[in-house]
Design a protein around this motif. Structure first.
Motif, PDB file in Angstrom:
ATOM      1  N   PRO B 289      41.285  41.657  41.131  1.00 45.30           N
ATOM      2  CA  PRO B 289      40.748  41.007  39.939  1.00 45.30           C
ATOM      3  C   PRO B 289      39.476  41.732  39.512  1.00 45.30           C
ATOM      4  CG  PRO B 289      40.210  39.730  41.892  1.00 45.30           C
ATOM      5  CD  PRO B 289      41.014  40.917  42.358  1.00 45.30           C
ATOM      6  N   LEU B 290      39.121  41.576  38.239  1.00 53.96           N
ATOM      7  CA  LEU B 290      37.870  42.161  37.766  1.00 53.96           C
ATOM      8  C   LEU B 290      36.732  41.247  38.166  1.00 53.96           C
ATOM      9  CD1 LEU B 290      36.643  44.479  36.171  1.00 53.96           C
ATOM     10  CD2 LEU B 290      36.968  43.115  34.101  1.00 53.96           C
ATOM     11  N   SER B 291      35.639  41.838  38.585  1.00 52.90           N
ATOM     12  CA  SER B 291      34.518  41.011  39.002  1.00 52.90           C
ATOM     13  C   SER B 291      33.547  40.784  37.852  1.00 52.90           C
ATOM     14  CB  SER B 291      33.803  41.681  40.190  1.00 52.90           C
ATOM     15  OG  SER B 291      33.483  43.004  39.850  1.00 52.90           O
ATOM     16  N   PRO B 292      32.841  39.670  37.905  1.00 49.12           N
ATOM     17  CA  PRO B 292      32.009  39.263  36.770  1.00 49.12           C
ATOM     18  C   PRO B 292      30.629  39.905  36.788  1.00 49.12           C
ATOM     19  CG  PRO B 292      31.888  37.589  38.439  1.00 49.12           C
ATOM     20  CD  PRO B 292      32.764  38.674  38.987  1.00 49.12           C
ATOM     21  N   TYR B 293      30.559  41.192  37.046  1.00 48.25           N
ATOM     22  CA  TYR B 293      29.245  41.816  37.171  1.00 48.25           C
ATOM     23  C   TYR B 293      29.120  43.002  36.210  1.00 48.25           C
ATOM     24  CZ  TYR B 293      29.931  39.360  41.566  1.00 48.25           C
ATOM     25  OH  TYR B 293      30.233  38.419  42.510  1.00 48.25           O
ATOM     26  N   GLY B 294      27.890  43.463  36.094  1.00 43.74           N
ATOM     27  CA  GLY B 294      27.591  44.713  35.425  1.00 43.74           C
ATOM     28  C   GLY B 294      28.042  44.745  33.978  1.00 43.74           C
ATOM     29  N   PHE B 295      28.330  45.956  33.532  1.00 42.34           N
ATOM     30  CA  PHE B 295      28.735  46.135  32.149  1.00 42.34           C
ATOM     31  C   PHE B 295      29.981  45.324  31.826  1.00 42.34           C
ATOM     32  CE2 PHE B 295      26.388  50.233  32.539  1.00 42.34           C
ATOM     33  CZ  PHE B 295      25.457  49.969  31.544  1.00 42.34           C
ATOM     34  N   ALA B 296      30.729  45.007  32.880  1.00 44.61           N
ATOM     35  CA  ALA B 296      31.953  44.248  32.669  1.00 44.61           C
ATOM     36  C   ALA B 296      31.678  42.958  31.902  1.00 44.61           C
ATOM     37  CB  ALA B 296      32.613  43.938  34.002  1.00 44.61           C
ATOM     38  N   VAL B 297      30.526  42.336  32.154  1.00 40.17           N
ATOM     39  CA  VAL B 297      30.199  41.107  31.455  1.00 40.17           C
ATOM     40  C   VAL B 297      29.631  41.419  30.075  1.00 40.17           C
ATOM     41  CG1 VAL B 297      28.648  39.134  31.420  1.00 40.17           C
ATOM     42  CG2 VAL B 297      29.902  39.727  33.510  1.00 40.17           C
ATOM     43  N   LYS B 298      28.727  42.405  30.048  1.00 43.87           N
ATOM     44  CA  LYS B 298      28.090  42.741  28.777  1.00 43.87           C
ATOM     45  C   LYS B 298      29.115  43.097  27.707  1.00 43.87           C
ATOM     46  CE  LYS B 298      24.031  44.997  30.694  1.00 43.87           C
ATOM     47  NZ  LYS B 298      23.503  46.341  30.877  1.00 43.87           N
ATOM     48  N   THR B 299      30.146  43.821  28.118  1.00 42.66           N
ATOM     49  CA  THR B 299      31.119  44.301  27.132  1.00 42.66           C
ATOM     50  C   THR B 299      32.257  43.314  26.924  1.00 42.66           C
ATOM     51  OG1 THR B 299      32.329  45.434  28.867  1.00 42.66           O
ATOM     52  CG2 THR B 299      30.695  46.712  27.666  1.00 42.66           C
ATOM     53  N   LYS B 300      32.103  42.137  27.496  1.00 37.96           N
ATOM     54  CA  LYS B 300      33.111  41.088  27.347  1.00 37.96           C
ATOM     55  C   LYS B 300      34.435  41.438  28.036  1.00 37.96           C
ATOM     56  CE  LYS B 300      30.358  38.743  24.672  1.00 37.96           C
ATOM     57  NZ  LYS B 300      29.451  37.823  25.356  1.00 37.96           N
ATOM     58  N   SER B 301      34.448  42.498  28.843  1.00 35.20           N
ATOM     59  CA  SER B 301      35.689  42.836  29.542  1.00 35.20           C
ATOM     60  C   SER B 301      36.126  41.681  30.421  1.00 35.20           C
ATOM     61  CB  SER B 301      35.501  44.076  30.422  1.00 35.20           C
ATOM     62  OG  SER B 301      35.251  45.186  29.621  1.00 35.20           O
ATOM     63  N   TYR B 302      35.122  41.038  31.034  1.00 40.32           N
ATOM     64  CA  TYR B 302      35.456  39.985  31.978  1.00 40.32           C
ATOM     65  C   TYR B 302      36.056  38.780  31.268  1.00 40.32           C
ATOM     66  CZ  TYR B 302      35.103  36.541  35.654  1.00 40.32           C
ATOM     67  OH  TYR B 302      35.405  35.580  36.579  1.00 40.32           O
ATOM     68  N   ARG B 459      41.589  30.927  41.917  1.00 38.33           N
ATOM     69  CA  ARG B 459      42.455  32.085  42.107  1.00 38.33           C
ATOM     70  C   ARG B 459      43.013  32.097  43.529  1.00 38.33           C
ATOM     71  NH1 ARG B 459      39.550  36.694  43.623  1.00 38.33           N
ATOM     72  NH2 ARG B 459      38.027  36.143  42.024  1.00 38.33           N
ATOM     73  N   ASN B 460      42.134  31.926  44.511  1.00 37.02           N
ATOM     74  CA  ASN B 460      42.611  32.016  45.890  1.00 37.02           C
ATOM     75  C   ASN B 460      43.547  30.866  46.266  1.00 37.02           C
ATOM     76  OD1 ASN B 460      41.545  34.488  46.821  1.00 37.02           O
ATOM     77  ND2 ASN B 460      39.500  33.568  46.864  1.00 37.02           N
ATOM     78  N   MET B 461      43.247  29.674  45.746  1.00 32.09           N
ATOM     79  CA  MET B 461      44.159  28.544  46.024  1.00 32.09           C
ATOM     80  C   MET B 461      45.569  28.876  45.549  1.00 32.09           C
ATOM     81  SD  MET B 461      42.527  25.533  47.023  1.00 32.09           S
ATOM     82  CE  MET B 461      42.599  24.092  46.020  1.00 32.09           C
ATOM     83  N   MET B 462      45.644  29.435  44.334  1.00 29.57           N
ATOM     84  CA  MET B 462      46.962  29.768  43.789  1.00 29.57           C
ATOM     85  C   MET B 462      47.633  30.856  44.636  1.00 29.57           C
ATOM     86  SD  MET B 462      47.585  27.729  41.424  1.00 29.57           S
ATOM     87  CE  MET B 462      49.045  28.444  40.658  1.00 29.57           C
ATOM     88  N   ILE B 463      46.843  31.797  45.102  1.00 30.87           N
ATOM     89  CA  ILE B 463      47.439  32.870  45.911  1.00 30.87           C
ATOM     90  C   ILE B 463      47.914  32.317  47.261  1.00 30.87           C
ATOM     91  CG2 ILE B 463      46.945  35.028  47.124  1.00 30.87           C
ATOM     92  CD1 ILE B 463      45.236  35.844  44.740  1.00 30.87           C
ATOM     93  N   PHE B 464      47.112  31.453  47.881  1.00 26.93           N
ATOM     94  CA  PHE B 464      47.554  30.862  49.156  1.00 26.93           C
ATOM     95  C   PHE B 464      48.873  30.121  48.961  1.00 26.93           C
ATOM     96  CE2 PHE B 464      42.753  30.403  50.033  1.00 26.93           C
ATOM     97  CZ  PHE B 464      42.690  31.657  50.603  1.00 26.93           C
ATOM     98  N   LYS B 465      48.926  29.312  47.895  1.00 26.62           N
ATOM     99  CA  LYS B 465      50.152  28.547  47.648  1.00 26.62           C
ATOM    100  C   LYS B 465      51.323  29.472  47.337  1.00 26.62           C
ATOM    101  CE  LYS B 465      47.947  24.273  46.087  1.00 26.62           C
ATOM    102  NZ  LYS B 465      47.678  23.365  44.970  1.00 26.62           N
ATOM    103  N   GLY B 466      51.042  30.484  46.548  1.00 29.39           N
ATOM    104  CA  GLY B 466      52.108  31.427  46.181  1.00 29.39           C
ATOM    105  C   GLY B 466      52.655  32.158  47.398  1.00 29.39           C
ATOM    106  N   LEU B 467      51.764  32.545  48.299  1.00 28.55           N
ATOM    107  CA  LEU B 467      52.223  33.241  49.508  1.00 28.55           C
ATOM    108  C   LEU B 467      53.012  32.290  50.400  1.00 28.55           C
ATOM    109  CD1 LEU B 467      49.049  35.379  50.355  1.00 28.55           C
ATOM    110  CD2 LEU B 467      51.219  36.195  49.439  1.00 28.55           C
ATOM    111  N   LEU B 468      52.507  31.054  50.549  1.00 31.74           N
ATOM    112  CA  LEU B 468      53.207  30.075  51.383  1.00 31.74           C
ATOM    113  C   LEU B 468      54.619  29.816  50.874  1.00 31.74           C
ATOM    114  CD1 LEU B 468      50.599  27.268  52.144  1.00 31.74           C
ATOM    115  CD2 LEU B 468      51.756  28.739  53.803  1.00 31.74           C
TER     116      LEU B 468
END
Lengths: 386, 488
Positions: B289-302, B459-468
């Motif tokens: 996943p993309l993390s909510p830091y750096g230019f990623a937030v400034k440029t609205k990428s996140y 996100r992680n809850m969904m991944i745990f459930k999806g893997l299970l």
């Protein structure tokens, strides 16, 4: 199948052989004289050098006249396999010869005691509560006679650890006299639930030691039922933990029968999760010896009927990166995807094949049968074609 | 012959009295199904009614569920209590990496970079000014701190900016670390994070000489990669691929790894991205996943896509990869593999985001170009946005004790410890999850965060459930997952 012992040997009257002699067998015509005095010469042809303590005369052998009759022991044809470097016990008063060690065999194993604190449904060597401490002395006398280039020897029982301090004496003797030989010990591990006992074994620092310890189920009461001893599971598990804590290598052994196969995948998952640090897991086909025959109804299941459980269990262990072997299995009753785990492990002196095996192209790779399997084996044995 | 006792004789201690549940938690899955987890992340899936009977202390020892719960250490009874010994060992095994303390030491050798990726969190445009380069003095002080870590294994990772733009310092640090290690005798390893665009023979000779691992960026096929990762000439992908081949030839196939970053443009392309990794002969991919830091937030990428879209992207990719495996082609999704390691093995992966206590500082630490020490890579990205909450010291101004035992590090570690955090402490997934105080501070302003609002949690809850669900529904998938879980 070869014959390791006989009590029908005709020792000449007025024996000059020690009453309970443990002797190394020689075929060497140039053996130094000081050694001849405590060894047995194996007479296959029509002459023999002088000076040996005794002469083991095979059917085609002819002892020279100068060998005193009192030193001659005539052996029946089933002892033709004897060879230079083997070790035998001779007990003239009982007319007994017993082969203790065969230099050419990879399967030399010593029974340390007949006593046991388990009473397994499928025990191939039913325990007897007897005072058999003399066995230890005999093995201590045998170990120095064993060829130091022997790859591996085994200790078995009964339960070897019931010897207490003498058990350590035997391990120490193997370490001292056989510095290049691996030592494999079959034990139920319960004694090692005493941490001090495990620590003492670890402190001997044997160079190549493996303890084979059975775990028959992931559920304690099922294991206890199979070994007929309440509380055995907990003691065995604690024993394994203590052994590994003190650096002793452990192999978990599982015998495959009706009481163990149902939960075999659950047992595999239990081992992978809880005892991942053991060094080997051996899954073993049932041997039709001892108590097994008495409990056949409770134990017998055709290997063809536990194929899927076996494949699944081996898969779980293998994917968890545990070392796994399958012993005493017939390839025609085993999924091909687990053939790579199958080992030919039945001691050479009791391994056989069945008439149904005729023409099978995998015979050379197959574990085959215990000689005892004639009492019961799968009716679905069929030769694998090219 | 002595008499043999029947199985029922050995069941008597269970038949006689009840059972004592060991610590466990539960969580609804789909429909009527619930998952139960124990102290160390072993799990059992069952129906709501059975769970209720178990929780009420009414489960019969003859029930199949009883056997499963007993085998997996959810209960003890009068028959046996060795479960406590085994459970204790498993807890200790899970937590044992903590005793080693910091193993990964990240050196930001420069912020300069010749790429201008819009999602980049930290880089500065390439210029000749050296004010964004780490100095030798800073490197030496940082190395003092590196070797104060008690960890028997030390990994030094070079990052940027583009780390190759300050190769002289990389070489200086490697040689100095190895010199010190002659006395220290640690298991010392080096990783060079680089986009490979300016790779040359000198770099390869250095990497070969010191067994340096190469970690590069590969976002997908050429069009996507070049769109995500602009540089003069628009040839980022071609240079990365050429660099991967050269590096493999010089260093060995498995000495080169690649990471992808997900952008809005990636979301519809997960198969293309995976195919690109297969084409380039990688054994797996980390769908990040993309993390909510750096230019990623400034440029609205996140903000350009939400968690749901990312999860669709993730599971589409995961199912594609699972199908590849079922078809006989082994390929790993590394995020799933790390979670599966927690679910299916006694071990704990050393991935900072999925650790509790958090991995910040004690799993990995960052020595920035200017001597500031950050508790994690994300922490210095946050600092580039003006939030220096996770600046835990400076190599010139502070001692090892001040940096690693100071409140700036210990407060977030203690407060975010998942086993004692509201909602985490009763969550069945806690044994598989992490705490990530940096993420929660960045998004919610405190180390813990309100979990219903946490994208990390969701996100992680969904991944745990999806893997299970995938693991439980198809035995063949379980086999694939067991393989992934045991990559160590």
């Amino acid at each position: 199948m070869i014959t390791l012992g006989s009590r029908k040997i005709d020792f000449a009257a007025g024996q000059e052989i020690d009453p309970r002699a443990i002797v190394r067998v020689s075929t060497d015509y140039h053996r130094p004289l000081p050694l001849r005095a405590r060894e047995a010469f194996l007479v296959r042809g029509d002459d023999a050098p002088a000076g040996f303590a005794s002469y083991l005369v095979l059917p085609n052998g002819r002892c020279p006249d100068n060998v005193a009759a009192q030193r001659r022991v005539h052996l029946p044809p089933e002892f033709e396999y004897l060879d230079d470097g083997d070790v035998v016990r001779l007990v003239p008063e009982r007319g007994e010869i017993r082969t203790l060690y065969r230099r050419s065999s990879p399967h030399n194993s010593f029974l340390l005691t007949e006593r046991c604190n388990n009473y397994c449904l499928m025990c191939s060597q039913p325990p007897r509560d007897v005072n058999d401490g003399w066995i230890v002395d005999e093995i201590l006398a045998t170990i120095p006679l064993i060829d130091p280039d022997t790859g591996e020897i085994g200790f078995t029982g009964g339960e070897p650890t019931l010897l207490g301090g003498r058990f350590f004496e035997l391990v120490q003797a193997c370490k001292s006299y056989l510095p290049r030989t691996a030592l494999h010990i079959l034990t139920n591990g319960r004694t090692f639930s005493d941490d001090a006992f495990a620590r003492t074994l670890g402190s001997l620092q044997h160079h190549d030691l493996m303890l084979g310890i059975p775990i028959y189920a992931d559920l304690p009461h099922v294991h206890d039922y199979i070994v007929q001893a309440d509380g055995a599971f907990d003691e065995t598990i604690r024993g394994i933990l203590n052994l590994k804590r003190h650096g002793v290598r452990v192999e978990v052994r599982v015998v495959l029968h009706k009481q163990t196969v149902t939960r075999l995948p659950a047992l595999a998952a239990f081992l992978a999760r809880n005892l991942l640090f053991v060094d080997h897991v051996a899954l073993m086909g049932l041997e039709m010896m001892g108590f097994t025959r008495a409990n056949l109804d409770a134990l017998w299941i055709d290997p063809d009927d536990y194929r899927s459980e076996l494949t699944e269990a081996i898969g779980i262990l293998d994917r968890a990166r545990m070392r796994v072997s399958l012993y005493n299995a017939q390839l025609c009753l085993t999924d091909q995807r687990i053939w790579r785990f199958a080992k030919r492990s039945i001691s050479d002196w009791k391994q056989e094949y069945m008439p149904e095996c005729e023409g099978c192209i995998m015979k050379g790779d197959c574990g085959g049968f215990f000689a005892s399997a004639k009492h019961r084996y799968s009716d679905r044995i069929s030769p694998i074609a090219a | 012959m002595a008499k043999f006792l029947a199985l029922a004789e050995y069941e008597k201690p269970m038949a006689a009295g009840g059972y004592r549940p060991l610590p466990y938690r539960f969580m609804p899955l789909s429909g009527d199904r619930y998952v139960l987890t124990n102290l160390v992340g072993e799990f059992v899936i069952t129906e709501r009614q059975s769970l209720r009977v178990f929780a009420d202390g009414q489960l019969s020892y003859q029930d199949e569920l009883y056997s499963e719960l007993k085998s997996k250490h959810f209960l003890i009874d009068g028959d046996s209590d060795v479960a406590l010994d085994l459970l204790a060992i498993k807890v200790r095994t899970k937590l044992s990496p903590l005793a080693n303390f910091t193993g990964l030491h990240i050196f930001v050798v420069t912020l300069r970079c010749e790429h201008s990726c819009p999602y980049c969190q930290v880089s500065r445009a390439n210029d000749d000014r050296r004010e964004f380069d780490m100095t030798r003095e800073t490197a030496l002080r940082s190395l003092d701190l590196v070797f104060r870590s008690p960890s028997p294994a030390i990994k030094i990772e070079f990052q940027g900016g583009e780390s190759l733009l300050n190769l002289d310092l990389v070489e200086f640090i490697i040689e100095e670390a190895k010199r010190r290690n002659e006395h220290e005798q640690r298991d010392l390893a080096f990783v060079l994070a680089t986009n490979l665009a300016v790779l040359d023979d000198r770099v390869l000779a250095l990497a070969a000489r010191h067994q340096v691992l190469i970690s590069t960026s590969l976002d997908g096929p050429a069009d996507l990669h070049n769109k995500n990762r602009p540089r003069p000439g628009g040839d980022s992908h071609a240079r990365a691929i050429a660099g991967i081949h050269r590096a493999r030839m010089a260093l060995g196939r498995d000495q080169v790894g690649a990471l992808m970053t997900t952008t809005a443009a990636s979301l519809s392309r997960v198969r293309d991205i995976i195919d690109e990794y297969i084409t380039q002969d990688f054994d797996g991919i980390f769908l990040r996943p993309l993390s909510p830091y750096g230019f990623a937030v400034k440029t609205k990428s996140y903000a350009a896509y939400n968690e749901t879209k990312w999860l669709d992207f993730y599971f589409e990719g995961l199912d594609y990869i699972i199908d590849l495996n079922l078809g006989g082609f082994p390929f790993v999704e590394h995020y799933a593999a790390m979670i599966l390691q927690k679910m299916l093995t006694p071990f704990q992966p050393g991935y900072v985001d999925l650790m509790s206590p958090a991995g910040i500082g004690i799993g990995a630490v960052v020595y920035n170009y200017d001597g500031d020490v950050y508790a994690s890579d994300e922490a210095r990205m946050l600092a580039e946005m003006g939030d220096t909450r996770f600046r835990i010291g400076n190599v010139h101004a502070n001692t090892y004790e001040e940096i690693f035992l100071g409140d700036a590090l210990l407060d977030p570690l203690e407060q975010s410890f998942a086993a004692s955090v509201p909602m985490c402490s009763w969550c069945a997934f806690e044994p598989w999850c992490g705490s990530d105080p940096v993420f929660h501070h960045a998004t919610q302003g405190d180390f813990v965060g309100k979990k219903p609002l946490s994208a990390f949690c969701g996100r992680n809850m969904m991944i745990f459930k999806g893997l299970l669900q995938r693991l439980n529904d198809r035995p063949q998938v379980r086999e694939v997952f067991e393989r992934w879980a045991n990559i160590r």
